[in-house]
Scaffold this active site. Sequence first.
Site, PDB file in Angstrom:
ATOM      1  N   SER A 182      38.743  40.569  41.572  1.00 38.84           N
ATOM      2  CA  SER A 182      37.769  41.403  40.377  1.00 38.84           C
ATOM      3  C   SER A 182      36.581  41.483  40.887  1.00 38.84           C
ATOM      4  O   SER A 182      36.099  40.049  40.595  1.00 38.84           O
ATOM      5  CB  SER A 182      38.100  40.590  39.062  1.00 38.84           C
ATOM      6  OG  SER A 182      37.365  41.298  38.281  1.00 38.84           O
ATOM      7  N   TYR A 195      41.625  32.994  34.623  1.00 38.34           N
ATOM      8  CA  TYR A 195      41.574  34.655  35.985  1.00 38.34           C
ATOM      9  C   TYR A 195      41.340  34.876  36.764  1.00 38.34           C
ATOM     10  O   TYR A 195      40.957  35.173  37.706  1.00 38.34           O
ATOM     11  CB  TYR A 195      42.360  35.502  35.155  1.00 38.34           C
ATOM     12  CG  TYR A 195      42.308  36.777  35.238  1.00 38.34           C
ATOM     13  CD1 TYR A 195      42.981  37.834  36.166  1.00 38.34           C
ATOM     14  CD2 TYR A 195      40.981  38.257  35.407  1.00 38.34           C
ATOM     15  CE1 TYR A 195      44.008  38.714  36.735  1.00 38.34           C
ATOM     16  CE2 TYR A 195      41.222  38.986  35.860  1.00 38.34           C
ATOM     17  CZ  TYR A 195      41.493  39.009  36.794  1.00 38.34           C
ATOM     18  OH  TYR A 195      42.089  40.612  37.088  1.00 38.34           O
ATOM     19  N   LYS A 199      40.341  35.450  41.078  1.00 37.06           N
ATOM     20  CA  LYS A 199      39.849  36.108  41.421  1.00 37.06           C
ATOM     21  C   LYS A 199      38.445  36.148  42.511  1.00 37.06           C
ATOM     22  O   LYS A 199      38.506  36.396  43.521  1.00 37.06           O
ATOM     23  CB  LYS A 199      39.520  37.048  40.748  1.00 37.06           C
ATOM     24  CG  LYS A 199      40.529  37.082  39.644  1.00 37.06           C
ATOM     25  CD  LYS A 199      41.362  38.273  40.273  1.00 37.06           C
ATOM     26  CE  LYS A 199      42.647  39.077  39.954  1.00 37.06           C
ATOM     27  NZ  LYS A 199      43.819  39.683  40.444  1.00 37.06           N
TER      28      LYS A 199
END
Length: 291
Positions: A182, A195, A199
Site C-alpha cells: 500500500s 496497518y 505494509k
Amino acid sequence: MHRSLNPLMRSLSVLQRCVSTPSTAIVSCRMQSAGGQHMPKKLQGKVALVTASTDGIGLAIARRLGHDGACVLLSSRKQKNVDRAVHELRNEGLNVEGTVCHVGNSEDRKRLVDTALQLFGGIDILVSNAAVNPFFGNILDSSEEEWDKILDINVKATFLLVKLVAPKLQERGGGSIVIVSSVAGFSPFPSLGPYSVSKTALLGLTKALAPELYPLNIRVNCLAPGLIRTKFSSALWENEAACEHTLNSMGISRIGEPEECAGTVSFLCSPDASYITGETIVVAGGCHSHL
C-alpha cells in the site's frame, strides 16, 4: 477437436473454460484465430494463484489476469464469496476455479497450493493480496493482540505462502510473484498506524526476496495502491474528513478504482516486465511515495 471442423468452428471451440485436469489445462487456455493460427495473449498458458480475490482489488486482478489469458485460482475465507466470484468470472468466459483459504492457517495455505497443482498442474504466478486491519485510531491505543493479527496475516502469512509457492514456480522454469502492499507503507494513513507499518514491511520483504529468488528465474515485485474504492478501504473514503485529507495529498484528486491496479499486476506478471524485479510500483494518484 475433429479435423473435419472448419477453421471458424475450431476458433469458437477454444473459448470454453479450462478443464480441471493438469494434462489439458494449459492447452485449453490457448486461443486460435479463424485461420487456425495461434494468437496467444500475454499470459496465455499461465496459471495464477490470487489470494483474497473475491472482491475489490483482488477480484479485479483475477479478472484482468484471466482476460490476459491465464487460468486463475481464486480464494477467500468464505465459500459463498468464492462461489459468487467464480460464477461471475466464468460468465465472462474466463478460466477460473476457486477454493476457501484463510492465509493465516498453515493447512489452508498448503491446501491452496495443492488445489492449484491438482486443477491446473502447476503454478506460474502468485499474487499475495490478503490483508486485515482490525484497528482504527491512535497508534498508541493499539493492543498487542491487534499487532499480532496484523503482522501474522499481512506479513508473516505472505512470506510463508511465497515459501510454499516458490519451489512450484521453479519446477515450471520460473515465474512471477506480486505482493500487494500500500502507499501507506511509504506515508502512513491517518488512524491506520499498525496497518501502515505492516505494509512498510512488505516493501522490505519484496526487496529481500527478489535477489534470493532471481537465480531460480522467479521475479518478485510489489504493488502499492493508494485510496481505492473497495469495501476494505471504505473507512477512509466514506469518512469525509479522512477522504479530504487523502485527496489533498494527491495529484489526481479522486478515488481510484480496483481495475486501475489490476493492469499493473498483469504487466508485472508478463514478459513485458522480464527485466523488472525487487521493485514497487505505486498506483496512488500521485500520493507521496518515498521512505
